[in-house]
Motif scaffolding. Structure first.
Motif, PDB file in Angstrom:
ATOM      1  N   ILE A 123      13.694   6.679  -1.514  1.00 45.22           N
ATOM      2  CA  ILE A 123      12.501   7.389  -1.179  1.00 45.22           C
ATOM      3  C   ILE A 123      12.916   8.743  -0.657  1.00 45.22           C
ATOM      4  N   LYS A 124      12.121   9.836  -1.103  1.00 48.17           N
ATOM      5  CA  LYS A 124      12.488  11.044  -0.882  1.00 48.17           C
ATOM      6  C   LYS A 124      11.186  11.942  -0.511  1.00 48.17           C
ATOM      7  N   TYR A 125      11.274  13.110   0.256  1.00 44.11           N
ATOM      8  CA  TYR A 125      10.262  13.839   0.443  1.00 44.11           C
ATOM      9  C   TYR A 125      10.202  15.156  -0.232  1.00 44.11           C
ATOM     10  N   CYS A 126       9.062  15.409  -0.780  1.00 42.30           N
ATOM     11  CA  CYS A 126       9.016  16.864  -1.587  1.00 42.30           C
ATOM     12  C   CYS A 126       8.186  17.782  -0.643  1.00 42.30           C
ATOM     13  N   LYS A 127       8.917  18.847  -0.199  1.00 40.85           N
ATOM     14  CA  LYS A 127       8.177  19.981   0.841  1.00 40.85           C
ATOM     15  C   LYS A 127       7.160  20.519   0.172  1.00 40.85           C
ATOM     16  N   TYR A 128       7.589  20.724  -1.214  1.00 32.54           N
ATOM     17  CA  TYR A 128       6.719  21.724  -1.914  1.00 32.54           C
ATOM     18  C   TYR A 128       5.172  20.824  -2.156  1.00 32.54           C
ATOM     19  N   ARG A 129       5.585  19.735  -2.619  1.00 31.82           N
ATOM     20  CA  ARG A 129       4.106  18.883  -2.941  1.00 31.82           C
ATOM     21  C   ARG A 129       3.549  18.251  -1.700  1.00 31.82           C
ATOM     22  N   LYS A 130       4.503  18.061  -0.857  1.00 33.61           N
ATOM     23  CA  LYS A 130       4.309  17.345   0.663  1.00 33.61           C
ATOM     24  C   LYS A 130       3.823  15.773   0.578  1.00 33.61           C
ATOM     25  N   THR A 131       4.580  15.221  -0.215  1.00 33.89           N
ATOM     26  CA  THR A 131       4.439  13.830  -0.334  1.00 33.89           C
ATOM     27  C   THR A 131       5.896  13.223  -0.595  1.00 33.89           C
ATOM     28  N   TYR A 132       5.795  11.859  -0.222  1.00 33.69           N
ATOM     29  CA  TYR A 132       7.095  10.961  -0.827  1.00 33.69           C
ATOM     30  C   TYR A 132       7.067  10.499  -1.975  1.00 33.69           C
TER      31      TYR A 132
ATOM     32  N   VAL B  40       5.217   4.926  10.535  1.00 31.61           N
ATOM     33  CA  VAL B  40       5.528   5.381   9.019  1.00 31.61           C
ATOM     34  C   VAL B  40       7.056   5.619   8.962  1.00 31.61           C
ATOM     35  N   PHE B  41       7.598   6.387  10.111  1.00 30.33           N
ATOM     36  CA  PHE B  41       9.153   6.521   9.835  1.00 30.33           C
ATOM     37  C   PHE B  41      10.008   5.113   9.807  1.00 30.33           C
ATOM     38  N   ARG B  42       9.399   4.200  10.740  1.00 29.83           N
ATOM     39  CA  ARG B  42      10.027   3.114  10.630  1.00 29.83           C
ATOM     40  C   ARG B  42       9.880   2.331   9.431  1.00 29.83           C
ATOM     41  N   LEU B  43       8.832   2.411   9.021  1.00 32.01           N
ATOM     42  CA  LEU B  43       8.326   1.664   7.509  1.00 32.01           C
ATOM     43  C   LEU B  43       9.163   2.126   6.413  1.00 32.01           C
ATOM     44  N   LEU B  44       9.309   3.484   6.471  1.00 37.02           N
ATOM     45  CA  LEU B  44      10.228   4.333   5.310  1.00 37.02           C
ATOM     46  C   LEU B  44      11.823   3.992   5.476  1.00 37.02           C
ATOM     47  N   LYS B  45      12.335   3.909   6.540  1.00 34.80           N
ATOM     48  CA  LYS B  45      13.607   3.584   7.047  1.00 34.80           C
ATOM     49  C   LYS B  45      13.662   2.243   6.520  1.00 34.80           C
ATOM     50  N   TYR B  46      12.894   1.210   6.825  1.00 33.82           N
ATOM     51  CA  TYR B  46      13.045  -0.124   6.434  1.00 33.82           C
ATOM     52  C   TYR B  46      13.183  -0.185   4.983  1.00 33.82           C
ATOM     53  N   LEU B  47      12.554   0.393   4.149  1.00 33.55           N
ATOM     54  CA  LEU B  47      12.188   0.446   2.746  1.00 33.55           C
ATOM     55  C   LEU B  47      13.430   0.998   2.276  1.00 33.55           C
ATOM     56  N   LYS B  48      13.828   2.063   2.772  1.00 34.52           N
ATOM     57  CA  LYS B  48      15.231   2.698   2.558  1.00 34.52           C
ATOM     58  C   LYS B  48      16.421   1.898   2.654  1.00 34.52           C
ATOM     59  N   THR B  49      16.432   1.226   3.823  1.00 37.37           N
ATOM     60  CA  THR B  49      17.538   0.184   3.714  1.00 37.37           C
ATOM     61  C   THR B  49      17.571  -0.875   3.112  1.00 37.37           C
ATOM     62  N   MET B  50      16.383  -1.201   2.419  1.00 35.42           N
ATOM     63  CA  MET B  50      16.439  -2.330   1.427  1.00 35.42           C
ATOM     64  C   MET B  50      16.594  -1.744   0.139  1.00 35.42           C
ATOM     65  N   GLY B  51      17.040  -0.570  -0.220  1.00 31.36           N
ATOM     66  CA  GLY B  51      17.651   0.200  -1.369  1.00 31.36           C
ATOM     67  C   GLY B  51      16.401   1.078  -2.179  1.00 31.36           C
ATOM     68  N   ALA B  52      15.247   1.290  -1.476  1.00 30.70           N
ATOM     69  CA  ALA B  52      14.324   2.313  -2.174  1.00 30.70           C
ATOM     70  C   ALA B  52      14.705   3.716  -1.945  1.00 30.70           C
TER      71      ALA B  52
ATOM     72  N   ARG C 283       0.850  -1.104  -0.038  1.00 29.47           N
ATOM     73  CA  ARG C 283       0.050   0.042   0.154  1.00 29.47           C
ATOM     74  C   ARG C 283       1.062   1.358  -0.092  1.00 29.47           C
ATOM     75  N   THR C 284       1.876   1.191   1.058  1.00 28.87           N
ATOM     76  CA  THR C 284       2.868   2.374   0.926  1.00 28.87           C
ATOM     77  C   THR C 284       3.418   2.612  -0.573  1.00 28.87           C
ATOM     78  N   ASP C 285       3.938   1.549  -1.064  1.00 27.42           N
ATOM     79  CA  ASP C 285       4.519   1.487  -2.343  1.00 27.42           C
ATOM     80  C   ASP C 285       3.794   2.281  -3.381  1.00 27.42           C
ATOM     81  N   ARG C 286       2.515   1.688  -3.470  1.00 30.48           N
ATOM     82  CA  ARG C 286       1.275   2.167  -4.307  1.00 30.48           C
ATOM     83  C   ARG C 286       1.173   3.790  -4.123  1.00 30.48           C
ATOM     84  N   LEU C 287       1.034   4.122  -2.804  1.00 34.19           N
ATOM     85  CA  LEU C 287       0.859   5.565  -2.467  1.00 34.19           C
ATOM     86  C   LEU C 287       1.931   6.517  -3.192  1.00 34.19           C
ATOM     87  N   ILE C 288       3.329   5.958  -2.792  1.00 36.26           N
ATOM     88  CA  ILE C 288       4.449   6.537  -3.361  1.00 36.26           C
ATOM     89  C   ILE C 288       4.485   6.635  -4.682  1.00 36.26           C
ATOM     90  N   ARG C 289       4.317   5.915  -5.566  1.00 34.25           N
ATOM     91  CA  ARG C 289       4.200   5.834  -6.816  1.00 34.25           C
ATOM     92  C   ARG C 289       3.210   6.851  -7.529  1.00 34.25           C
TER      93      ARG C 289
END
Length: 80
Positions: free
Chosen positions: A54-63, A40-52, A13-19
């Motif tokens: 993931i960045k955050y856009c402050k302007y669009r307010k989305t990952y 949420v931060f733990r999940l994003l950190k886990y995905l990042k350690t797996m090579g995803a 679900r997180t991957d779908r929302l990010i896409r």
């Protein structure tokens, strides 16, 4: 504690929302997923350690993914 199936579904679900660039802020994503902001931060950190990438856009307010990626999750069952 969530079982593996719930965890895989949460990741998907997180991957779908990010896409879709539809995560919103960490607070909004937590509300959408039904988990805490800390989770949420733990999940994003886990995905990042797996090579995803993931960045955050402050302007669009989305990952978002910095570049295209393919998420592949496998679950194997073993009979003992």
């Amino acid at each position: 504690m969530k079982n593996y199936k719930d965890t895989f579904e949460l990741i998907e679900r997180t991957d779908r929302l990010i896409r879709l660039n539809a995560t919103g802020t960490a607070y909004q994503l937590a509300d959408t997923l039904g988990i805490s902001r800390v989770s949420v931060f733990r999940l994003l950190k886990y995905l990042k350690t797996m090579g995803a990438p993931i960045k955050y856009c402050k302007y669009r307010k989305t990952y978002f993914y910095e570049y295209p990626v393919t998420l592949s999750i496998s679950h194997e069952l073993f009979n003992l």
